[in-house]
Design an enzyme around this catalytic site. Structure first.
Site, PDB file in Angstrom:
ATOM      1  N   GLU A  39       0.497  31.853  33.219  1.00 27.05           N
ATOM      2  CA  GLU A  39      -0.853  31.593  33.704  1.00 27.05           C
ATOM      3  C   GLU A  39      -0.960  30.203  34.313  1.00 27.05           C
ATOM      4  O   GLU A  39      -0.284  29.258  33.895  1.00 27.05           O
ATOM      5  CB  GLU A  39      -1.852  31.722  32.553  1.00 27.05           C
ATOM      6  CG  GLU A  39      -1.964  33.131  32.006  1.00 27.05           C
ATOM      7  CD  GLU A  39      -3.198  33.310  31.164  1.00 27.05           C
ATOM      8  OE1 GLU A  39      -4.137  33.974  31.637  1.00 27.05           O
ATOM      9  OE2 GLU A  39      -3.239  32.790  30.045  1.00 27.05           O
ATOM     10  N   ASP A  40      -1.821  30.094  35.310  1.00 31.33           N
ATOM     11  CA  ASP A  40      -2.288  28.789  35.793  1.00 31.33           C
ATOM     12  C   ASP A  40      -1.135  27.866  36.175  1.00 31.33           C
ATOM     13  O   ASP A  40      -1.076  26.713  35.737  1.00 31.33           O
ATOM     14  CB  ASP A  40      -3.132  28.108  34.703  1.00 31.33           C
ATOM     15  CG  ASP A  40      -4.387  28.892  34.331  1.00 31.33           C
ATOM     16  OD1 ASP A  40      -4.455  30.080  34.638  1.00 31.33           O
ATOM     17  OD2 ASP A  40      -5.295  28.290  33.724  1.00 31.33           O
ATOM     18  N   CYS A  78      -7.945  34.194  37.072  1.00 30.77           N
ATOM     19  CA  CYS A  78      -7.095  35.235  36.503  1.00 30.77           C
ATOM     20  C   CYS A  78      -7.607  36.664  36.654  1.00 30.77           C
ATOM     21  O   CYS A  78      -6.881  37.528  37.157  1.00 30.77           O
ATOM     22  CB  CYS A  78      -6.803  34.933  35.037  1.00 30.77           C
ATOM     23  SG  CYS A  78      -8.258  34.658  34.016  1.00 30.77           S
ATOM     24  N   ASP A 251      -0.085  34.075  37.600  1.00 27.75           N
ATOM     25  CA  ASP A 251      -1.265  34.817  38.073  1.00 27.75           C
ATOM     26  C   ASP A 251      -2.081  34.073  39.122  1.00 27.75           C
ATOM     27  O   ASP A 251      -2.894  34.674  39.816  1.00 27.75           O
ATOM     28  CB  ASP A 251      -2.146  35.265  36.907  1.00 27.75           C
ATOM     29  CG  ASP A 251      -2.721  34.120  36.078  1.00 27.75           C
ATOM     30  OD1 ASP A 251      -2.342  32.949  36.319  1.00 27.75           O
ATOM     31  OD2 ASP A 251      -3.536  34.395  35.180  1.00 27.75           O
ATOM     32  N   HIS A 252      -1.897  32.768  39.234  1.00 33.03           N
ATOM     33  CA  HIS A 252      -2.484  31.944  40.308  1.00 33.03           C
ATOM     34  C   HIS A 252      -1.947  30.540  40.121  1.00 33.03           C
ATOM     35  O   HIS A 252      -1.109  30.290  39.237  1.00 33.03           O
ATOM     36  CB  HIS A 252      -4.018  31.974  40.304  1.00 33.03           C
ATOM     37  CG  HIS A 252      -4.637  31.633  38.982  1.00 33.03           C
ATOM     38  ND1 HIS A 252      -4.705  30.340  38.503  1.00 33.03           N
ATOM     39  CD2 HIS A 252      -5.194  32.404  38.011  1.00 33.03           C
ATOM     40  CE1 HIS A 252      -5.278  30.338  37.323  1.00 33.03           C
ATOM     41  NE2 HIS A 252      -5.585  31.586  36.994  1.00 33.03           N
TER      42      HIS A 252
END
Length: 535
Positions: A39-40, A78, A251-252
């Site tokens: 994530e992130d 997300c 996810d980003h």
């Protein structure tokens, strides 16, 4: 287990130059597929040239993989991003674009679950139908709930090692959350990364608080790397590494201000590495444009499963690989309680952003985001009027209606070229392409959320999927159907409160006296009641 189907080609073929061949050998067993997601996180890895990153496992994995340098998500946050990834559809095309549908704000529509068109499915259902065992550990965040038909296992214990048949091919997903923005907030222990060594982007003030946040982010990346190493070692221990395709992606972009939730490259540009033994030349790099909504179609292509024609994502590996993209697209809509409407298109060099609400400030009130110490620094500068230079650009109380950036010359997207006559042709081209994509994709961002929710959940009540109908023939053949359009059906012949539910795809034959249990679910609807058919 359902029969596996291989070798079907839909449309033209494109073989990546880094691949020895574009498809698995039909004489070999079907490949297992593992996703390792984080994530992130922007490409802050040693393999991407970041010398501060402590990522030995991922760097070693890169040497065995094809590394993508131009992979981008469809959202900088997300849930909308994950909705696009799991369906292969642009999130505003399926009503999953607001962050998020499950919320606790009394003045917002809902909470609700998005109701995609009836033909839209989470792509693991197609893998299950083809005989794959699918597991997810553990984050979903798809915006339409987690239908029981998507995964064989969905839990913190989900693992390929749990499949009852060790010869069954698997698709296993491991979602690590250690790099999430919330893991930067704590101040309960010293950081290992030297804050003095981090590079501070020009849109942040160079203060000890900002440097510490960046240092903590690097510490979290090091922890992520160790978790990735565990999964890779387990594949080796199980003798599966040579027949398993492994993806690593996030996810980003970074979970930091002006990155997360935004459509600048800091929020959309992500690492993507794929190891496919015997098919991908190890240690290679490609600058092919990839949208993360292409991941699902690519998995289907690798597995030899036909890609449904409705998918907006396109495969970039395997027999069904499409020609390379010329553009990727992204969207920003409601963030928590703050409404917004922004769209972006990017080619290999230029980024065009359209702010449909230019009278708003760039920074909207997002309390969760405000817990980041760097964000508090920015808000302090904004309140005091002390922000200068690039730091001040994002703190303005009105937005530029259009933004155009040359990402080759301006990687941080500071210098807006939309008003520069030298780039008038580029601006026009990108405008036209964005308009084309909004129309072609069925973007619902212009529809007020309350109106959209009323269409999905009439009267504000979640529709319920009709109960499935189980028909039994004298020869033991069982056929299951559901009156609700687009409903997926799960069935089991096990007893007890926690059986393993299978995906129904074709009539089955059961022994006399066998009880068949069935449930149906249309995405975004409430699941049907259970139906039992006694043998």
């Amino acid at each position: 287990m359902s029969r596996l189907h291989f070798g079907l080609v839909l449309g033209g073929l494109f073989l990546c130059a880094a691949c020895r061949s574009g498809s698995p050998d039909p004489a070999l067993p079907p490949p297992n597929i593992v996703w390792i997601s984080a994530e992130d996180l922007s490409p802050r890895l040693g393999a991407y040239g970041d010398t501060l990153a402590r990522t030995p496992n991922l760097d070693r994995f890169a040497v065995q993989s094809l590394r993508y340098t131009r992979a981008f998500t469809t959202a900088g946050v997300c849930a909308p991003s994950r909705a696009a990834i799991i369906t292969g559809m642009f999130q505003p095309a399926i009503g999953a674009h607001h962050m998020r549908t499950s919320h606790e704000a009394p003045h917002l529509p809902g909470p609700y679950e998005a109701v995609p068109p009836p033909h839209v499915k989470a792509f693991p259902e197609y893998l299950r139908a083809a005989g794959y065992y699918t597991t997810n550990n553990v984050k979903t965040d798809y915006q339409f709930g987690t239908p029981r038909t998507v995964w064989d296992e969905n839990s913190r214990q989900a693992h390929w090692r749990n499949r009852p048949d060790p010869d069954q091919p698997f698709f296993a997903v491991f979602n690590f959350t250690v790099t999430h923005e919330s893991q930067v907030w704590p101040r309960d222990k010293p950081v290992e990364t030297d804050p003095a060594a981090v590079a501070v982007p020009p849109y942040y003030p160079d203060t000890p608080v900002v440097r510490r946040d960046l240092a903590q982010h690097y510490d979290n990346i090091a922890t992520l790397d160790s978790l990735v190493g565990v999964i890779l070692r387990q594949l080796e221990e199980d003798g599966l590494a040579d027949n398993t395709v492994v993806f690593f992606w996030t996810d980003h972009g970074d979970g930091l201000p002006r990155a997360k939730r935004w459509l600048y490259d800091a929020g959309l540009h992500v690492p993507l590495m794929i190891r496919w033994p015997g098919q991908i030349e190890p240690g290679t790099t490609t600058d092919r444009l990839v949208s993360l909504m292409d991941l699902g179609p690519t998995v289907l292509s690798i597995a030899g499963v036909p890609i449904p024609g409705h998918m907006q994502g396109q495969a970039f590996l395997g027999e069904q690989a499409a020609p390379p993209r010329s553009y990727v697209y992204a969207a920003r809509d409601r963030i928590d309680e703050a409404y917004d409407h922004v769209r972006a298109v990017r080619d290999a060099r230029f980024k065009y952003i359209r702010n449909f609400m230019p009278d708003q400030p760039y920074i909207l009130d997002v309390p969760y985001r405000n817990r980041m110490p760097t964000m508090q620094e920015l808000l302090r500068l904004q309140a005091s009027g002390q922000a200068r230079g690039p730091v001040a650009l994002w703190l303005r109380d009105r937005r530029d209606p259009e933004e155009l950036y040359d990402t080759h010359a301006d990687a941080h997207e500071i210098h807006n070229l939309a008003g520069d006559p030298r780039y008038a042709d580029v601006l026009l081209r990108m405008r036209i392409e964005l308009d084309r994509w909004i129309e072609a994709s069925g973007d619902m961002g212009h529809i007020p959320e309350a109106e959209m929710v009323a269409q999905m959940w009439p009267g504000g009540t979640q529709p319920r999927t009709e109960p499935p109908v189980v028909d039994r023939a004298a020869d033991g053949t069982v056929t299951i159907s559901c009156p609700t359009e687009g409903a997926s059906i799960a069935y089991t012949t096990e007893t007890g409160d926690d059986p393993h539910w299978l995906l129904y795809t074709e009539p089955l034959v059961v022994e006399p006296g066998t009880t068949v249990r069935a449930r149906a679910i249309r995405y975004g609807y409430a699941e049907s009641e259970e139906v039992r058919s006694e043998g």
